[in-house]
Design a protein around this motif. Structure first.
Motif, PDB file in Angstrom:
ATOM      1  N   VAL A 103      -2.347  -7.795   3.874  1.00 35.78           N
ATOM      2  CA  VAL A 103      -1.611  -6.731   4.553  1.00 35.78           C
ATOM      3  C   VAL A 103      -0.627  -6.065   3.609  1.00 35.78           C
ATOM      4  N   LEU A 104      -0.311  -4.840   3.944  1.00 36.85           N
ATOM      5  CA  LEU A 104       0.827  -4.147   3.352  1.00 36.85           C
ATOM      6  C   LEU A 104       1.908  -4.151   4.414  1.00 36.85           C
ATOM      7  N   HIS A 105       3.141  -4.397   4.020  1.00 32.42           N
ATOM      8  CA  HIS A 105       4.207  -4.404   5.023  1.00 32.42           C
ATOM      9  C   HIS A 105       5.448  -3.710   4.491  1.00 32.42           C
ATOM     10  N   ILE A 106       6.227  -3.230   5.442  1.00 29.80           N
ATOM     11  CA  ILE A 106       7.478  -2.562   5.140  1.00 29.80           C
ATOM     12  C   ILE A 106       8.533  -3.093   6.098  1.00 29.80           C
ATOM     13  N   THR A 107       9.733  -3.337   5.592  1.00 24.77           N
ATOM     14  CA  THR A 107      10.812  -3.814   6.455  1.00 24.77           C
ATOM     15  C   THR A 107      11.360  -2.657   7.285  1.00 24.77           C
ATOM     16  N   LYS A 108      12.056  -3.005   8.328  1.00 26.94           N
ATOM     17  CA  LYS A 108      12.649  -1.989   9.214  1.00 26.94           C
ATOM     18  C   LYS A 108      13.612  -1.089   8.431  1.00 26.94           C
ATOM     19  N   SER A 109      14.468  -1.659   7.595  1.00 24.93           N
ATOM     20  CA  SER A 109      15.425  -0.830   6.862  1.00 24.93           C
ATOM     21  C   SER A 109      14.722   0.076   5.855  1.00 24.93           C
ATOM     22  N   ASP A 110      13.692  -0.438   5.166  1.00 25.17           N
ATOM     23  CA  ASP A 110      12.933   0.407   4.237  1.00 25.17           C
ATOM     24  C   ASP A 110      12.151   1.476   4.992  1.00 25.17           C
ATOM     25  N   TYR A 111      11.648   1.131   6.159  1.00 24.47           N
ATOM     26  CA  TYR A 111      10.945   2.091   7.011  1.00 24.47           C
ATOM     27  C   TYR A 111      11.878   3.257   7.360  1.00 24.47           C
ATOM     28  N   GLU A 112      13.097   2.941   7.735  1.00 31.57           N
ATOM     29  CA  GLU A 112      14.054   3.985   8.102  1.00 31.57           C
ATOM     30  C   GLU A 112      14.396   4.866   6.901  1.00 31.57           C
ATOM     31  N   THR A 113      14.544   4.244   5.726  1.00 34.09           N
ATOM     32  CA  THR A 113      14.809   5.014   4.510  1.00 34.09           C
ATOM     33  C   THR A 113      13.629   5.915   4.183  1.00 34.09           C
ATOM     34  N   LEU A 114      12.425   5.372   4.253  1.00 34.75           N
ATOM     35  CA  LEU A 114      11.213   6.152   3.975  1.00 34.75           C
ATOM     36  C   LEU A 114      11.091   7.326   4.949  1.00 34.75           C
ATOM     37  N   THR A 115      11.417   7.105   6.205  1.00 29.83           N
ATOM     38  CA  THR A 115      11.355   8.163   7.211  1.00 29.83           C
ATOM     39  C   THR A 115      12.316   9.304   6.868  1.00 29.83           C
ATOM     40  N   LYS A 116      13.477   8.973   6.341  1.00 23.44           N
ATOM     41  CA  LYS A 116      14.449   9.998   5.953  1.00 23.44           C
ATOM     42  C   LYS A 116      14.012  10.755   4.706  1.00 23.44           C
ATOM     43  N   GLU A 117      13.343  10.057   3.785  1.00 29.41           N
ATOM     44  CA  GLU A 117      13.007  10.652   2.497  1.00 29.41           C
ATOM     45  C   GLU A 117      11.637  11.327   2.445  1.00 29.41           C
ATOM     46  N   SER A 118      10.774  11.069   3.422  1.00 30.14           N
ATOM     47  CA  SER A 118       9.419  11.622   3.394  1.00 30.14           C
ATOM     48  C   SER A 118       9.072  12.261   4.738  1.00 30.14           C
ATOM     49  N   ALA A 119       8.972  13.580   4.741  1.00 34.79           N
ATOM     50  CA  ALA A 119       8.599  14.295   5.964  1.00 34.79           C
ATOM     51  C   ALA A 119       7.176  13.928   6.386  1.00 34.79           C
ATOM     52  N   ILE A 120       6.299  13.712   5.418  1.00 33.89           N
ATOM     53  CA  ILE A 120       4.910  13.330   5.728  1.00 33.89           C
ATOM     54  C   ILE A 120       4.896  11.986   6.446  1.00 33.89           C
ATOM     55  N   TRP A 121       5.663  11.023   5.976  1.00 34.55           N
ATOM     56  CA  TRP A 121       5.701   9.703   6.597  1.00 34.55           C
ATOM     57  C   TRP A 121       6.200   9.814   8.034  1.00 34.55           C
ATOM     58  N   SER A 122       7.233  10.582   8.238  1.00 35.29           N
ATOM     59  CA  SER A 122       7.784  10.767   9.584  1.00 35.29           C
ATOM     60  C   SER A 122       6.746  11.373  10.520  1.00 35.29           C
ATOM     61  N   THR A 123       6.050  12.409  10.063  1.00 34.69           N
ATOM     62  CA  THR A 123       5.017  13.059  10.863  1.00 34.69           C
ATOM     63  C   THR A 123       3.845  12.106  11.110  1.00 34.69           C
ATOM     64  N   PHE A 124       3.461  11.387  10.077  1.00 36.37           N
ATOM     65  CA  PHE A 124       2.369  10.423  10.186  1.00 36.37           C
ATOM     66  C   PHE A 124       2.713   9.342  11.220  1.00 36.37           C
ATOM     67  N   CYS A 125       3.913   8.812  11.163  1.00 36.08           N
ATOM     68  CA  CYS A 125       4.320   7.754  12.102  1.00 36.08           C
ATOM     69  C   CYS A 125       4.321   8.248  13.537  1.00 36.08           C
ATOM     70  N   LYS A 126       4.740   9.479  13.732  1.00 34.55           N
ATOM     71  CA  LYS A 126       4.693  10.060  15.081  1.00 34.55           C
ATOM     72  C   LYS A 126       3.260  10.024  15.604  1.00 34.55           C
ATOM     73  N   GLN A 127       2.311  10.363  14.750  1.00 37.87           N
ATOM     74  CA  GLN A 127       0.911  10.355  15.144  1.00 37.87           C
ATOM     75  C   GLN A 127       0.419   8.924  15.420  1.00 37.87           C
ATOM     76  N   VAL A 128       0.854   7.964  14.606  1.00 39.43           N
ATOM     77  CA  VAL A 128       0.480   6.560  14.821  1.00 39.43           C
ATOM     78  C   VAL A 128       1.011   6.078  16.170  1.00 39.43           C
ATOM     79  N   TYR A 129       2.258   6.406  16.483  1.00 37.92           N
ATOM     80  CA  TYR A 129       2.844   5.979  17.756  1.00 37.92           C
ATOM     81  C   TYR A 129       2.146   6.639  18.942  1.00 37.92           C
ATOM     82  N   GLU A 130       1.830   7.917  18.806  1.00 39.07           N
ATOM     83  CA  GLU A 130       1.112   8.597  19.885  1.00 39.07           C
ATOM     84  C   GLU A 130      -0.256   7.954  20.115  1.00 39.07           C
TER      85      GLU A 130
END
Length: 191
Positions: A103-130
């Protein structure tokens, strides 16, 4: 070992920049787990989001000492206790490797940082949650309206890799029946 499968997965949906690739490579860590490993335990807040490179993972709850499988996922899927990971609530689920897993994994704090720094990641995650919400809503409907046999046939048609690679007791629990009942359904379908 690289995070190439995750990058490929995202790039199939969005144009991904070199900076996004650099950020993903920095924040996601690759780990191998053996069959039976518990990745997240119930009664704590989920701390990591997992992307499965190889293997099968389930979520399950304990109800009066009986394990109830609530989700089964394989390669190129995300898994965590989503409600807990997103909201910070205590998780009611355990996350366990059904097979040896990479597996690849990311911690909650790194996830939040990545979400702030990458618009693509934020958009991608929205799609994953939907996608997860839609899947779970359909699964709830199926559990309430389809017989166990029809649920099994649907799983066989839509996710045959689960039928081929996951032990019968987890599949039976996932569709809400005992393993013996699932064995009867399988024999009926084969004959």
């Amino acid at each position: 070992m690289t995070i190439e499968p995750l990058i490929n997965y995202i790039s199939n949906l969005f144009d991904i920049s070199n900076n996004d690739i650099r950020l993903l490579t920095h924040f996601f860590k690759n780990t191998n787990f053996s069959k039976g490993s518990i990745l997240e335990k119930e009664n704590i807040v989920a701390q990591k989001l997992y992307f499965i490179r190889n293997g099968f993972i389930r979520t399950f709850s304990n109800e009066d000492g009986i394990e109830i499988t609530t989700q089964i996922v394989g390669e190129n899927n995300f898994i965590t206790g989503f409600n807990s990971f997103v909201s910070g609530f205590i998780s009611k689920e355990n996350i366990q490797c059904i097979s040896d897993c990479e597996v690849l994994h990311i911690t909650k704090s790194d996830y939040e940082t990545l979400t702030k720094e990458s618009a693509i990641w934020s958009t991608f995650c929205k799609q994953v949650y939907e996608k997860a919400i839609t899947f779970n809503q359909q699964r709830t409907t199926d559990l309430l309206t389809l017989s166990a046999e029809k649920q099994y046939l649907k799983l066989l048609a839509e996710q045959p890799e689960i039928i081929q690679n996951v032990p019968i007791q987890h599949i039976a629990s996932y569709i809400g029946i005992k393993p013996e009942s699932l064995s009867r359904i399988r024999k009926k379908i084969i004959s």
